[in-house]
Design a protein around this motif. Structure first.
Motif, short mmCIF file in Angstrom:
data_model
loop_
_atom_site.label_atom_id
_atom_site.label_comp_id
_atom_site.label_asym_id
_atom_site.label_seq_id
_atom_site.Cartn_x
_atom_site.Cartn_y
_atom_site.Cartn_z
N GLN A 392 -73.24 64.05 -20.93
CA GLN A 392 -74.32 65.02 -20.79
C GLN A 392 -75.19 65.09 -22.04
O GLN A 392 -76.36 65.41 -21.97
CB GLN A 392 -73.74 66.40 -20.46
N ASN A 393 -74.58 64.81 -23.21
CA ASN A 393 -75.35 64.88 -24.45
C ASN A 393 -75.82 63.52 -24.93
O ASN A 393 -76.39 63.41 -26.02
CB ASN A 393 -74.50 65.53 -25.56
N ALA A 394 -75.60 62.49 -24.12
CA ALA A 394 -76.01 61.14 -24.55
C ALA A 394 -77.51 61.04 -24.73
O ALA A 394 -77.99 60.24 -25.52
CB ALA A 394 -75.53 60.11 -23.51
N GLY A 395 -78.26 61.89 -24.00
CA GLY A 395 -79.73 61.87 -24.12
C GLY A 395 -80.22 62.27 -25.49
O GLY A 395 -81.37 62.02 -25.85
N ALA A 396 -79.36 62.90 -26.29
CA ALA A 396 -79.78 63.34 -27.63
C ALA A 396 -79.99 62.15 -28.56
O ALA A 396 -80.81 62.21 -29.48
CB ALA A 396 -78.73 64.28 -28.22
N LYS A 397 -79.24 61.06 -28.33
CA LYS A 397 -79.37 59.89 -29.20
C LYS A 397 -80.37 58.94 -28.55
O LYS A 397 -80.01 58.09 -27.74
CB LYS A 397 -78.00 59.23 -29.40
N LYS A 398 -81.63 59.11 -28.90
CA LYS A 398 -82.69 58.41 -28.20
C LYS A 398 -82.85 56.97 -28.68
O LYS A 398 -82.68 56.68 -29.86
CB LYS A 398 -84.00 59.17 -28.36
N ALA A 399 -83.20 56.12 -27.72
CA ALA A 399 -83.45 54.72 -28.04
C ALA A 399 -84.78 54.61 -28.78
O ALA A 399 -85.66 55.45 -28.63
CB ALA A 399 -83.50 53.92 -26.74
N VAL A 457 -91.90 60.91 -18.55
CA VAL A 457 -90.85 61.27 -17.57
C VAL A 457 -89.93 60.09 -17.28
O VAL A 457 -88.71 60.18 -17.36
CB VAL A 457 -91.48 61.75 -16.24
N SER A 458 -90.52 58.94 -16.96
CA SER A 458 -89.73 57.84 -16.40
C SER A 458 -88.85 57.13 -17.41
O SER A 458 -87.77 56.66 -17.07
CB SER A 458 -90.66 56.82 -15.73
N ILE A 459 -89.28 57.03 -18.65
CA ILE A 459 -88.51 56.24 -19.62
C ILE A 459 -87.21 56.93 -20.01
O ILE A 459 -86.14 56.32 -19.93
CB ILE A 459 -89.39 55.86 -20.83
N PRO A 460 -87.22 58.22 -20.41
CA PRO A 460 -85.93 58.89 -20.64
C PRO A 460 -85.05 58.90 -19.39
O PRO A 460 -83.83 58.77 -19.49
CB PRO A 460 -86.33 60.32 -21.04
N LEU A 461 -85.69 59.03 -18.21
CA LEU A 461 -84.94 59.04 -16.96
C LEU A 461 -84.26 57.69 -16.75
O LEU A 461 -83.12 57.61 -16.26
CB LEU A 461 -85.88 59.35 -15.79
N GLY A 462 -84.94 56.60 -17.15
CA GLY A 462 -84.35 55.27 -17.05
C GLY A 462 -83.12 55.12 -17.92
O GLY A 462 -82.07 54.64 -17.46
N PHE A 463 -83.21 55.56 -19.18
CA PHE A 463 -82.06 55.48 -20.09
C PHE A 463 -80.92 56.38 -19.62
O PHE A 463 -79.75 56.01 -19.66
CB PHE A 463 -82.47 55.84 -21.52
N PHE A 464 -81.28 57.59 -19.17
CA PHE A 464 -80.26 58.53 -18.70
C PHE A 464 -79.56 57.97 -17.46
O PHE A 464 -78.35 58.09 -17.29
CB PHE A 464 -80.90 59.88 -18.40
N GLY A 465 -80.36 57.32 -16.59
CA GLY A 465 -79.79 56.69 -15.39
C GLY A 465 -78.86 55.55 -15.75
O GLY A 465 -77.81 55.37 -15.13
N GLY A 466 -79.22 54.76 -16.79
CA GLY A 466 -78.37 53.67 -17.25
C GLY A 466 -77.04 54.18 -17.77
O GLY A 466 -75.98 53.62 -17.48
N ILE A 467 -77.10 55.27 -18.55
CA ILE A 467 -75.87 55.87 -19.09
C ILE A 467 -75.01 56.42 -17.95
O ILE A 467 -73.79 56.27 -17.94
CB ILE A 467 -76.22 56.98 -20.11
N GLY A 468 -75.67 57.05 -16.95
CA GLY A 468 -74.95 57.58 -15.79
C GLY A 468 -74.31 56.49 -14.97
O GLY A 468 -73.18 56.61 -14.51
N SER A 469 -75.05 55.38 -14.78
CA SER A 469 -74.53 54.25 -14.01
C SER A 469 -73.31 53.64 -14.70
O SER A 469 -72.31 53.31 -14.06
CB SER A 469 -75.62 53.19 -13.85
N ALA A 470 -73.39 53.51 -16.03
CA ALA A 470 -72.25 52.98 -16.80
C ALA A 470 -71.05 53.90 -16.67
O ALA A 470 -69.92 53.44 -16.48
CB ALA A 470 -72.65 52.81 -18.26
N SER A 471 -71.29 55.20 -16.76
CA SER A 471 -70.21 56.19 -16.66
C SER A 471 -69.51 56.09 -15.31
O SER A 471 -68.27 56.16 -15.22
CB SER A 471 -70.77 57.59 -16.86
N LYS A 472 -70.29 55.89 -14.27
CA LYS A 472 -69.73 55.76 -12.92
C LYS A 472 -68.79 54.56 -12.82
O LYS A 472 -67.85 54.55 -12.04
CB LYS A 472 -70.88 55.62 -11.91
N ASN A 473 -69.04 53.55 -13.66
CA ASN A 473 -68.22 52.34 -13.66
C ASN A 473 -67.15 52.34 -14.75
O ASN A 473 -66.59 51.30 -15.10
CB ASN A 473 -69.12 51.11 -13.83
N GLY A 474 -66.89 53.54 -15.33
CA GLY A 474 -65.83 53.65 -16.33
C GLY A 474 -66.21 53.17 -17.71
O GLY A 474 -65.37 52.76 -18.50
N ILE A 475 -67.54 53.20 -18.00
CA ILE A 475 -68.03 52.79 -19.33
C ILE A 475 -68.82 53.96 -19.91
O ILE A 475 -69.83 54.37 -19.33
CB ILE A 475 -68.95 51.55 -19.22
#
Length: 795
Positions: A392-399, A457-475
């Motif tokens: 949930q806090n992964a968005g704080a460390k921005k690319a 809107v879309s770029i942070p959403l893309g990174f957040f989605g990537g982190i969420g997708s990884a989490s769903k796969n146990g990463i």
């Protein structure tokens, strides 16, 4: 570092969220401020505890000034550790009665301290432990009912049990319903507005009636935007989408383009509506990935089991988990066996069998048997809680890309607006025959295209989605910066034991020199290793399988990277690798085996050796092949094992280079050497077990911990945590990173290209405001939908 999180309910302007982040980050004593628009969360970090109250007050002032309609709530983190209760006394209007309530509550035995803020009507109580909370709440209710019977008492908490008993939904559910209601209201207004817009286009009316119908349609569809723009201008906030759309459409009215002015506002609102729906869907997709927090725990109190919040369960208590229920806390099974679904934490599709004595974690789902579990950690300290907090806090460390876009957005809008003013005024003044009406219209096109929301809107959403997708796969990836760094991986360095091999050791052979017996050798080895927690030591002690009389052991000394020295029955015993023997001038026969060899000497005489096997993981070779196919140039293996063993393992799995017989500090030195020799933007990753390799994990550009389930050290030390023991999951992490990067750059190039084309065509008088609205809202909608594709990346 002190961290606080503010939830900004109702925040729907991505550009404004970037402004809030910028202004809060500039406050005194703020170390960092990061706004995650996807979760509407502002994370503020400061160095001084005493300054945080002022920082929070100033931050809320900034939010109220920039977005007065936003409701600001402070997120209550780590409720398991928080001993404060916050009770709301709704309807309390008597200051004298408030004082009486405060005095009476302070007299309660369970209460350490209580203070009543009459202005906010909040009663803040410090209690000894979570177990007292329900009891205290009941007593406070009785006191308030006696002194002020008309006052309504509510517990302000994330405690899901109390909220459900009172019929109150959680914050996320409430916000989701609130957003759905807003969308319904917007649709109704839009339908009415479109109706009034179509009537004068179909039927013939006098000019005044037509204008009146267009104005009614405009007020229904765009009235709220105009009102917001006026409020923002009064606060000095000019360059936002509300102001830009208001000026553009009112400008169209001024040059008598009535149908186009209303049509543009309708098109804009339709686009905004679809964008809101898409963003909400994306948020829900991401929040669904994190919907693994258990609601209740069935805890044994007395002779019966009662249902309470997981936050209220204490270490050592017994909980019961029925078939189909989520495990609410980390613990050890004391009775029962079952199959458990671990996919929420590890991404593993196949259920795992658990039985008496096995450790289980919060978030596992019990499939069939009845389990009784002894709790090992409070919920705030559980693996699940840490995972949820991390994601949930992964968005704080921005690319770096996110930071660039945030900075770019601050300059893009003012530049385009200034260009619009120049375009409206200069050509008609300096070129004969040019009219203000034509060039003002062209300038209005610039104004509509000047909002950078598609990117913000879309770029942070893309990174957040990537982190969420990884989490769903146990990463677990700790931030967008690490997700982006995975794209530039040049070198991966693996630790051997527990990473490429299973780390589960078994004694496979005991070789005793003449004058010694196997029984004596394993006995001395077991005694020397008795105090060590290393897996090799544990395997020797387990093989000996007799009670250790520790009174026989003296002068125990563990020599890091070498082995152990001790006195057993007053005999000097050394147990360790060949380097330990060499250091003590003891000649040994070097053994060639794929496992680990423990050499022993007794009173300075080589006594023999013990062979311990450590199997290579099934997917280690597959992982190395896949990583090379992903474009990784160098794959190395570091180990403290002897050269013969290390080279055999390295050859079998296919790594490019093997470094063996290393001490912990040698691993750091090798890693630093690799970092010096890498390309300027290349990254070096170290993959270890997260427990013994913390210094190397921390030093690497990307630290990847294997087998993170149940390992607090792994979650703390690494930047990426693979929740299973599968090295091949690193391939998937890189795949998700590359997909995210691809989607993000697709959005950047698409948005900027479309906007640039429309700006050029608008300046030439070819593009109308219809195209301009597509360049703003249409592009943003397409970019958001494109970002959502990242959530679907699979193995």
């Amino acid at each position: 570092m002190i961290k606080h999180e503010l939830i900004l309910e109702g925040l729907d302007c991505a550009n404004c969220s970037a402004k809030i982040e910028d202004k809060v980050s500039k406050l005194e004593d703020v170390f960092s401020a990061s706004m995650n628009f996807s979760t509407k969360t502002l994370i503020i970090e400061g160095n001084k505890e005493e300054a945080m109250d002022k920082i929070l007050k100033d931050s809320i002032d900034i939010i109220n000034r920039l977005e007065p309609d936003v409701i600001v709530k402070q997120k209550e983190n780590d409720l398991g550790k928080n001993k404060n209760m916050i009770i709301m006394l709704e309807g309390l209007n008597c200051a004298n009665c408030a004082t009486k309530i405060e005095v009476e509550v302070n007299k309660l035995e369970e209460v350490k301290e209580a203070g009543l803020d009459f202005v906010s009507k909040r009663l803040i109580i410090k209690v000894d432990n979570n177990l007292n909370k329900n009891n205290v709440f009941s007593k406070v209710q009785s006191i308030v009912n006696k002194l002020e019977p008309d006052v309504e008492v509510k517990l302000k908490s994330n405690n899901l049990i109390n909220n459900k008993q009172k019929g109150i939904t959680g914050d996320n559910q409430h916000e989701h319903k609130h957003e759905n209601n807003e969308i319904k209201e917007s649709i109704i207004k839009l339908i009415l507005g479109v109706g009034f817009f179509i009537i004068p286009l179909i039927f013939k009316f006098s000019p005044k009636i037509e204008l009146g119908l267009f104005v009614i349609s405009y007020v229904l569809v765009g009235g709220e935007i105009v009102l917001r723009a006026v409020k923002n201008i009064a606060r000095g906030q000019v360059f936002d989408e509300n102001f830009l759309m208001t000026i553009a459409t009112l400008g169209a009215f001024a040059i008598r383009q009535y149908p186009e002015a209303v049509a543009v506002m309708i098109f804009y609102q339709v686009g905004e509506l679809f964008q809101d729906i898409a963003v909400n869907k994306s948020r829900k997709s991401i929040s669904d990935l994190m919907d693994i927090r258990p609601d209740t725990a069935n805890v044994k109190r007395g002779e019966e089991f009662i249902s309470v919040s997981p936050y209220e369960v204490l270490i050592g208590e017994i909980i019961m988990i029925k078939p189909g229920e989520k495990l609410p806390l980390d613990g050890v099974i004391i009775e029962g066996n079952s199959m458990v679904d671990t996919s929420a934490l590890t991404g593993e599709a196949v259920p795992r069998t658990v039985r008496n004595g096995d450790e289980v974690l919060a978030g596992f789902i019990n499939k069939n048997g009845l389990l009784y579990v002894k709790v090992k950690k409070e919920f705030g300290e559980s693996t699940l809680s840490k995972i949820l907090d991390l994601v949930q806090n992964a968005g704080a460390k921005k690319a770096p890309t996110e930071k660039f876009i945030t900075k770019f957005a601050r300059y893009y809008t003012p530049v385009v607006v200034i260009s619009a003013v120049i375009l409206a005024v200069v050509p008609p003044l300096i070129i004969e025959g040019y009219t203000f009406t034509d060039w003002i219209y062209r300038a209005l096109v610039f104004l509509v295209v000047s909002c950078p929301c598609a990117l913000v809107v879309s770029i942070p959403l893309g990174f957040f989605g990537g982190i969420g997708s990884a989490s769903k796969n146990g990463i677990l990836i700790k931030g967008g910066n690490y997700l982006e760094a995975l794209n530039r991986l040049e070198t991966i360095v693996f630790d051997k034991t527990g990473t490429l091999t299973k780390g589960v050791f078994e004694v496979t052979n005991i070789y005793a020199k003449e004058g010694f017996t196997k029984e004596r050798l394993i006995e001395y080895a077991a005694y020397v290793e008795a105090f060590s927690t290393h897996p090799i030591a544990t395997s020797i002690v387990e093989y000996f399988d007799e009670e250790i009389d520790k009174s026989r052991l003296k002068d125990y000394e563990e020599i890091s990277g070498y082995g152990i020295k001790a006195l057993v029955d007053k005999k000097s015993v050394l147990a360790g690798n060949k380097k330990l023997m060499d250091m003590n001038n003891i000649k040994v026969e070097e053994v060639s085996t794929i496992g680990t060899v423990v050499y022993l000497s007794i009173d300075g005489v080589y006594a023999g050796h013990i062979d311990i096997s450590d199997e290579i993981k099934e997917d280690s070779r597959e992982a190395i092949i896949g990583l090379k196919a992903s474009g990784i140039k160098n794959i190395l293996m570091l180990t403290g094992d002897n050269k013969v063993v290390a080279d055999k393992v390295g050859t079998k799995i296919g790594v490019d280079k093997v470094y063996s017989e290393l001490l912990p500090q040698n691993k750091v030195e090798i890693l630093e050497g690799l970092q010096e020799g890498k390309l300027r933007k290349g990254k070096v990753a170290f993959v270890g077990d997260g427990i013994n390799d913390a210094p190397v994990l921390a030093r690497a550009d990307i630290g990847i911990a294997m087998g993170g389930v149940g390992s607090d050290a792994a979650i703390e030390a690494a930047d990426v945590v693979i929740m299973t023991d599968e090295p091949s999951k690193i391939i998937l992490a890189i795949k998700i990173a590359k997909k995210t990067n691809k989607v993000v750059w697709q959005n950047i190039i698409f948005a900027l290209s479309v906007k640039l084309v429309i700006l050029i065509l608008g300046a030439m008088g070819i593009a109308s405001m219809w195209e301009a609205v597509f360049g703003d809202v249409g592009v943003a909608l397409i970019a958001v939908l494109n970002s959502m594709r990242v959530l679907r990346v699979k193995n």
